[in-house]
Design a protein around this motif. Structure first.
Motif, PDB file in Angstrom:
ATOM      1  N   PRO A 278       0.922  -1.328   0.065  1.00 58.38           N
ATOM      2  CA  PRO A 278      -0.034  -0.247   0.042  1.00 58.38           C
ATOM      3  C   PRO A 278       0.895   1.243   0.050  1.00 58.38           C
ATOM      4  O   PRO A 278       1.815   1.346   0.532  1.00 58.38           O
ATOM      5  CB  PRO A 278      -0.741  -0.161   1.345  1.00 58.38           C
ATOM      6  N   LYS A 279       0.251   2.366  -0.473  1.00 59.44           N
ATOM      7  CA  LYS A 279       0.752   3.624  -0.637  1.00 59.44           C
ATOM      8  C   LYS A 279      -0.174   4.356   0.148  1.00 59.44           C
ATOM      9  O   LYS A 279      -1.241   4.578   0.370  1.00 59.44           O
ATOM     10  CB  LYS A 279       1.102   4.105  -2.134  1.00 59.44           C
ATOM     11  N   TRP A 292      -7.297  20.112   8.596  1.00 62.05           N
ATOM     12  CA  TRP A 292      -6.953  19.034   8.126  1.00 62.05           C
ATOM     13  C   TRP A 292      -8.274  18.329   7.748  1.00 62.05           C
ATOM     14  O   TRP A 292      -9.518  18.180   8.712  1.00 62.05           O
ATOM     15  CB  TRP A 292      -6.031  18.029   9.080  1.00 62.05           C
ATOM     16  N   ILE A 293      -8.218  17.335   6.574  1.00 63.80           N
ATOM     17  CA  ILE A 293      -9.529  16.623   6.148  1.00 63.80           C
ATOM     18  C   ILE A 293      -9.353  15.492   7.442  1.00 63.80           C
ATOM     19  O   ILE A 293     -10.761  15.162   7.908  1.00 63.80           O
ATOM     20  CB  ILE A 293      -9.268  16.139   4.792  1.00 63.80           C
ATOM     21  N   SER A 294      -8.415  14.834   7.582  1.00 60.53           N
ATOM     22  CA  SER A 294      -8.427  13.980   8.731  1.00 60.53           C
ATOM     23  C   SER A 294      -7.148  13.611   9.503  1.00 60.53           C
ATOM     24  O   SER A 294      -6.076  14.095   9.093  1.00 60.53           O
ATOM     25  CB  SER A 294      -8.750  12.361   8.117  1.00 60.53           C
ATOM     26  N   ASP A 295      -7.234  13.303  10.602  1.00 57.63           N
ATOM     27  CA  ASP A 295      -6.080  13.035  11.266  1.00 57.63           C
ATOM     28  C   ASP A 295      -5.327  11.885  10.892  1.00 57.63           C
ATOM     29  O   ASP A 295      -4.183  11.491  11.330  1.00 57.63           O
ATOM     30  CB  ASP A 295      -6.123  13.048  12.952  1.00 57.63           C
ATOM     31  N   HIS A 296      -5.745  11.037   9.890  1.00 55.64           N
ATOM     32  CA  HIS A 296      -5.072   9.983   9.453  1.00 55.64           C
ATOM     33  C   HIS A 296      -4.931  10.134   8.068  1.00 55.64           C
ATOM     34  O   HIS A 296      -5.516  10.747   7.280  1.00 55.64           O
ATOM     35  CB  HIS A 296      -6.057   8.568   9.548  1.00 55.64           C
ATOM     36  N   PHE A 297      -3.639   9.624   7.551  1.00 51.80           N
ATOM     37  CA  PHE A 297      -3.588   9.283   6.057  1.00 51.80           C
ATOM     38  C   PHE A 297      -4.314   8.128   5.544  1.00 51.80           C
ATOM     39  O   PHE A 297      -4.602   7.214   6.489  1.00 51.80           O
ATOM     40  CB  PHE A 297      -1.876   9.051   5.938  1.00 51.80           C
ATOM     41  N   GLY A 298      -4.487   8.300   4.422  1.00 54.57           N
ATOM     42  CA  GLY A 298      -5.440   6.950   3.752  1.00 54.57           C
ATOM     43  C   GLY A 298      -4.245   6.201   3.244  1.00 54.57           C
ATOM     44  O   GLY A 298      -3.093   6.668   2.960  1.00 54.57           O
ATOM     45  N   LEU A 299      -4.771   4.899   2.851  1.00 47.22           N
ATOM     46  CA  LEU A 299      -3.870   3.944   2.313  1.00 47.22           C
ATOM     47  C   LEU A 299      -4.588   3.529   0.911  1.00 47.22           C
ATOM     48  O   LEU A 299      -5.927   3.363   0.993  1.00 47.22           O
ATOM     49  CB  LEU A 299      -3.874   2.683   3.054  1.00 47.22           C
ATOM     50  N   MET A 300      -3.752   3.112  -0.072  1.00 51.69           N
ATOM     51  CA  MET A 300      -4.259   2.676  -1.488  1.00 51.69           C
ATOM     52  C   MET A 300      -3.601   1.627  -1.675  1.00 51.69           C
ATOM     53  O   MET A 300      -2.279   1.500  -1.855  1.00 51.69           O
ATOM     54  CB  MET A 300      -4.437   3.848  -2.486  1.00 51.69           C
ATOM     55  N   THR A 301      -4.146   0.380  -2.511  1.00 46.94           N
ATOM     56  CA  THR A 301      -3.474  -0.611  -3.078  1.00 46.94           C
ATOM     57  C   THR A 301      -4.252  -1.262  -4.160  1.00 46.94           C
ATOM     58  O   THR A 301      -5.261  -0.688  -4.478  1.00 46.94           O
ATOM     59  CB  THR A 301      -2.957  -1.743  -2.055  1.00 46.94           C
TER      60      THR A 301
END
Length: 315
Positions: A278-279, A292-301
């Motif tokens: 994942p990136k 900030w949109i979110s306090d988490h980064f997203g993941l994609m794979t």
């Protein structure tokens, strides 16, 4: 009913009726050939920070334009599945009223009353209409004090044909995708192994080509270092929990706890299913008004069905 599957129905927006309607969980309207490749996206969209509605609208716009490069609501994404965690009850309708979602996706569930009773936020799965969805269900975790669950969808994908060969009639397989938000904080450490074990069992059913679970795993305790292997899954990220390039939380904003890899993509396969490393996305992503949109980064794979050795080569 805890720790056992509870059926769900996906919703599809009807332009004619101007409302969301339940699907029949069949491939009607999906064009052949079926995809053999699927983009998988996971993002905890943060229900606790101020303005969850505005931030969820911004998150959907970011997914549409930046992740999938769809510049208009009519632009269809590649075959994909989007897993959202921590969607607040009050912001949930922002998904159902989003034009891009209405045009391009099935939604599971279409109502917050399908979440565990009392939940103030929950998980939502979006499946692009180009991928047949044959089944959906949820498991509410009996050991959760935070209303946590996992949502499962069964998707039909095709086995790539051999070069210069016609597609085989049995060349369609089922891949199960789970969306989850495991128990939070150090106080939740004892609950997370059982929660992930339940998910793992559902992903390893014999009829499946394989299964993937993605979401916020809240991996902050000592037992979380071995939990993936302990429940029989594999981690799509191959560089360990200490590589900062894999960290998904703790930067937006800086927190009292150190940054960490809370979000993960885990999988299992009987052969013939590959999952890319994942990136991260949404690093530094802000709303139009600077939050900030979110306090988490997203993941994609990307998931890819490939021909297994048992499926033969020309003799």
């Amino acid at each position: 009913m805890f720790d056992t599957p509870r059926p769900l129905r996906a919703g599809r927006y009807s332009e004619r009726e101007r409302r969301w309607v339940q699907t029949s969980h069949c491939a009607r309207g999906v064009r052949e050939p079926l995809p053999s490749c699927l983009r998988l996206v996971s993002w905890n969209v943060d229900s606790l920070t101020k303005d969850p509605k505005k931030r969820l609208i911004a998150a959907l716009a970011y997914l549409q334009r930046e992740v999938f490069r769809c510049q208009t609501p009519a632009a269809r994404p590649e075959p994909c599945c989007i897993l959202l965690q921590e969607v607040s009850v009050g912001a949930f309708t922002m998904i159902l009223t989003n034009e891009w979602v209405q045009r391009c996706f099935l939604v599971v569930p279409t109502s917050t009353d399908k979440w565990p009773a009392g939940a103030r936020y929950g998980t939502v799965t979006l499946v692009s209409r180009t991928v047949p969805l044959s089944n959906a269900f949820t498991i509410d975790f009996g050991n959760s004090s935070m209303w946590r669950n996992a949502i499962f969808v069964d998707l039909k994908l095709s086995v790539p044909a051999l070069p210069h060969a016609a597609r085989q009639p049995d060349g369609v397989v089922t891949v199960r995708i789970a969306n989850t938000h495991l128990e939070s904080l150090l106080m939740g450490e004892a609950a997370r192994p059982m929660q992930l074990q339940l998910i793992s069992e559902m992903l390893q059913e014999y009829v499946l080509r394989g299964g993937v679970v993605a979401g916020d795993m809240n991996a902050i305790g000592h037992s979380d270092m071995t939990i993936v292997e302990d429940v029989g899954l594999m981690d799509a990220w191959e560089r360990g929990d200490d590589d900062e390039e894999g960290f998904t939380w703790g930067y937006q904003p800086r927190e009292q706890y150190p940054p960490a890899r809370l979000d993960k993509v885990l999988f299992t396969t009987r052969g013939g299913l590959e999952v890319d490393e994942p990136k991260r996305f949404a690093v530094g992503a802000r709303t139009d008004y600077g939050d900030w949109i979110s306090d988490h980064f997203g993941l994609m794979t990307t998931l890819q069905v490939v021909r297994d050795v048992d499926e033969g080569m020309p003799m």
